[in-house]
Design an enzyme around this catalytic site. Structure first.
Site, PDB file in Angstrom:
ATOM      1  N   LYS A 262     -12.506  -2.050   6.213  1.00  8.81           N
ATOM      2  CA  LYS A 262     -11.788  -2.967   7.099  1.00  8.81           C
ATOM      3  C   LYS A 262     -12.304  -2.865   8.530  1.00  8.81           C
ATOM      4  CE  LYS A 262      -8.834  -3.164   3.491  1.00  8.81           C
ATOM      5  NZ  LYS A 262      -8.087  -2.241   2.648  1.00  8.81           N
TER       6      LYS A 262
ATOM      7  N   ASP B 282      -1.726   6.390   6.329  1.00 12.42           N
ATOM      8  CA  ASP B 282      -2.767   5.479   5.841  1.00 12.42           C
ATOM      9  C   ASP B 282      -3.088   4.497   6.971  1.00 12.42           C
ATOM     10  OD1 ASP B 282      -4.350   3.571   4.627  1.00 12.42           O
ATOM     11  OD2 ASP B 282      -3.000   3.224   2.918  1.00 12.42           O
TER      12      ASP B 282
ATOM     13  N   TRP C 245       0.823  -1.221   0.000  1.00 12.45           N
ATOM     14  CA  TRP C 245       0.000   0.000   0.000  1.00 12.45           C
ATOM     15  C   TRP C 245       0.846   1.255   0.000  1.00 12.45           C
ATOM     16  CZ3 TRP C 245      -4.305  -0.805  -2.079  1.00 12.45           C
ATOM     17  CH2 TRP C 245      -4.991  -2.011  -1.873  1.00 12.45           C
TER      18      TRP C 245
HETATM   19  C1  LIG Z   1      -7.423  -1.718   1.576  1.00 10.46           C
HETATM   20  C2  LIG Z   1      -6.352  -0.719   1.705  1.00 10.46           C
HETATM   21  C3  LIG Z   1      -6.194   0.337   0.789  1.00 10.46           C
HETATM   22  C4  LIG Z   1      -7.064   0.486  -0.448  1.00 10.46           C
HETATM   23  O1  LIG Z   1      -8.347   0.724  -0.129  1.00 10.46           O
HETATM   24  P1  LIG Z   1      -9.447   1.003  -1.275  1.00 10.46           P
HETATM   25  O2  LIG Z   1     -10.601   1.475  -0.482  1.00 10.46           O
HETATM   26  O3  LIG Z   1      -9.660  -0.287  -1.995  1.00 10.46           O
HETATM   27  O4  LIG Z   1      -8.907   2.041  -2.178  1.00 10.46           O
HETATM   28  C5  LIG Z   1      -5.192   1.247   1.005  1.00 10.46           C
HETATM   29  N1  LIG Z   1      -4.386   1.151   2.076  1.00 10.46           N
HETATM   30  C6  LIG Z   1      -4.494   0.139   2.967  1.00 10.46           C
HETATM   31  C7  LIG Z   1      -3.574   0.088   4.130  1.00 10.46           C
HETATM   32  C8  LIG Z   1      -5.478  -0.816   2.818  1.00 10.46           C
HETATM   33  O5  LIG Z   1      -5.605  -1.817   3.708  1.00 10.46           O
END
Ligand SMILES: *Cc1c(COP(=O)(O)O)cnc(C)c1O
Length: 383
Positions: free
Chosen positions: A219, A195, A121
Site C-alpha cells: 500500500k 496493523d 482486517w
Molecule cells: C491489505 C491489508 C492486509 C492484508 O495484507 P496482505 O499483505 O494481503 O496479507 C491486512 N491489513 C490491512 C489493514 C490491509 O490494508
C-alpha cells in the site's frame, strides 16, 4: 494549489509521479501506485545494477552489495519513523495476513489477548488468533466491535471491555476497506499491536507508544511480497513451541530477517521508496500533503448531495476514501466513465460496494484534484 492542477499536462515538473506520459491517476487500494521516479530508477538499474552486469534480483542476499542495500533501507526507515533503538525492524514475507497468525503464536503465551474490531482486517486478525486459542495457546477476547454501526464508527473506549493483564491489545489503525482510521493510539496497559498496512509512513506517529507495528508493503511502501515488523525488544523471544521458525520474531531478529531467502527485490524497492520519501521531506511533509488530499476529497463529497461518505468524521481515513452515489444504479456508469477519463481503480470493495479512492503517499494532490473535477462534472451530467 494552482488553478490549473486539473490539467495533467500542466502538472508541476517537480512532480515525478505525473511526468511520464503513460502514467495515469491510479487509486488502487493495493497493490497500489508506486512513485514513477522510483520505478524509473529501478528500470534504470534493472539490467546492470551498480555496474555489475546483473540485476539486484540475481545476486546473493548475503553478498556485501546486497547487505548494503538492506542496511540502508533499515536506517532510512528508522530515520523516517524515528524508531527508538530498543525496537527491531524485520523485513519478512507472507504479507500482513501471516502476522495475524504470527502475533498469537509469538505473544499469547497462555495468556489472554484483547482485540478491537473496527472492520474487515481487524476481524480477520481476531478470527485467526481465535484458532490458536482453540488449540489451547491462550484466550482471545474481543473488547468491542463496530459492527452495530456497520463499521462506519469506532465504539467509544469507555464501552470497551478491556482485560486485566492482557498479553497484548491488537487493533487496525486504518481499515482499508471501510475507510476508518484511529488517529490516537488507544490508552491501554497491554502492549499495543497495530496493523498499519495501509497508513504506515502517511503521517508522524510515536513508535514508542506501540509494542509492535506491522505493515504489508503493497500500500504505502512498495511491491507486495514484503511485510515490515517493528517490534520492541522485550516482545522478542516469547514464541510458543508451535510457532514456525520463520514466524518467530526472536529468531528472525537474530538472523536479521534472513532465516531463509528474503523477498530481495521487494526489499530493494522499499529502500528506493524510502529514499523518495526522504526527498519529499519525510513523513511530516507527506503527512501535510496527505491531509490536504483527504480534505479536498471529503469536502467535495460533503458539499454535494450526489456523493456520500458514511464514516463518522473523527475516524475518516486519510488514505482510503469510500463513497457512494445517491443513485447506486449509476455506479457502473461512474466507473466506466472515470476509467475512460483515465482515473483507475475506483471500484469499492465488494463488502462495502460503491466507490473507493485510495490516496496513499504516492498519489499526488493533482490526481485527487482530477478526481474531484471528474466527480463534479459527472454530477452535473447526471444529477
Ligand atoms: C491489505 C491489508 C492486509 C492484508 O495484507 P496482505 O499483505 O494481503 O496479507 C491486512 N491489513 C490491512 C489493514 C490491509 O490494508
Amino acid at each position: 494549489m494552482s488553478d490549473n492542477t486539473s490539467n495533467r499536462s500542466a502538472a508541476n515538473n517537480s512532480d515525478h509521479t505525473t511526468t511520464h506520459p503513460h502514467r495515469v491517476p491510479n487509486f488502487s487500494a493495493g497493490p497500489a501506485t508506486i512513485p514513477t521516479q522510483v520505478l524509473a530508477r529501478a528500470q534504470n538499474e534493472m539490467l546492470d545494477w551498480q555496474g555489475r552486469g546483473v540485476s539486484v534480483m540475481e545476486v546473493s542476499h548475503r553478498s556485501k552489495e546486497y547487505l548494503a542495500i538492506v542496511e540502508k533501507a533499515e536506517s532510512k526507515l528508522r530515520a523516517l519513523m524515528d524508531i527508538p533503538d530498543n525496537y527491531k525492524v524485520l523485513f519478512l514475507q507472507g504479507g500482513a495476513s501471516l502476522q495475524f497468525s504470527a502475533i498469537p503464536l509469538n505473544l499469547l503465551q497462555g495468556g489472554q489477548a484483547d482485540y478491537l474490531t473496527t472492520g474487515t482486517w481487524s476481524k480477520k486478525a481476531l478470527k485467526e488468533a481465535s484458532r490458536y486459542a482453540k488449540l489451547g495457546l491462550g484466550a482471545v477476547h474481543e473488547v468491542a466491535s463496530a459492527k452495530d454501526s456497520n463499521f462506519t464508527d469506532v465504539p467509544s473506549s469507555s464501552t470497551w471491555h478491556v482485560s486485566d493483564d492482557a498479553a497484548y491489545f491488537h487493533y487496525c489503525v486504518n481499515e482499508t476497506i471501510h475507510g476508518v482510521q484511529i488517529f490516537e493510539p488507544p490508552q491501554v496497559d497491554a502492549p499495543l499491536i497495530a496493523d498499519m498496512s495501509s497508513c504506515i509512513l502517511s503521517q508522524p506517529i510515536d513508535v514508542s507508544k506501540f509494542g509492535m507495528i506491522y505493515a504489508g508493503a503493497q500500500k504505502n511502501i512498495g511491491p507486495a511480497g514484503l511485510v515490515i515488523v517493528i517490534i520492541r525488544d522485550d516482545l522478542l523471544n516469547q514464541a510458543s513451541d508451535w510457532c514456525p521458525l520463520l514466524m518467530n520474531y526472536g529468531h528472525q531478529a537474530e538472523k536479521e530477517s534472513m532465516s531463509n531467502t528474503p523477498a530481495t527485490y521487494s526489499w530493494y524497492l522499499a529502500g528506493l521508496v524510502f529514499d523518495w520519501l526522504e526527498e519529499q521531506g519525510g513523513v511530516e511533509a507527506i503527512g501535510k500533503i496527505n491531509q490536504q488530499k483527504a480534505d479536498l476529497l471529503y469536502n467535495a463529497i460533503d458539499n454535494s448531495a450526489f456523493y456520500h461518505n458514511a464514516v463518522a468524521k473523527p475516524y475518516r481515513s486519510i488514505m482510503n476514501v469510500p463513497f457512494t452515489l445517491a443513485d447506486s444504479s449509476l455506479d457502473k456508469v461512474f466507473l466506466a466513465e472515470s476509467e475512460q477519463a483515465g482515473l483507475l481503480s475506483l471500484k469499492g470493495h465488494r463488502e462495502v460496494g460503491g466507490m473507493r479512492a485510495s490516496i496513499y503517499n504516492a498519489v499526488p494532490l493533482e490526481w485527487v484534484q482530477q478526481l474531484v473535477d471528474f466527480m463534479q462534472a459527472f454530477e452535473k451530467k447526471y444529477a
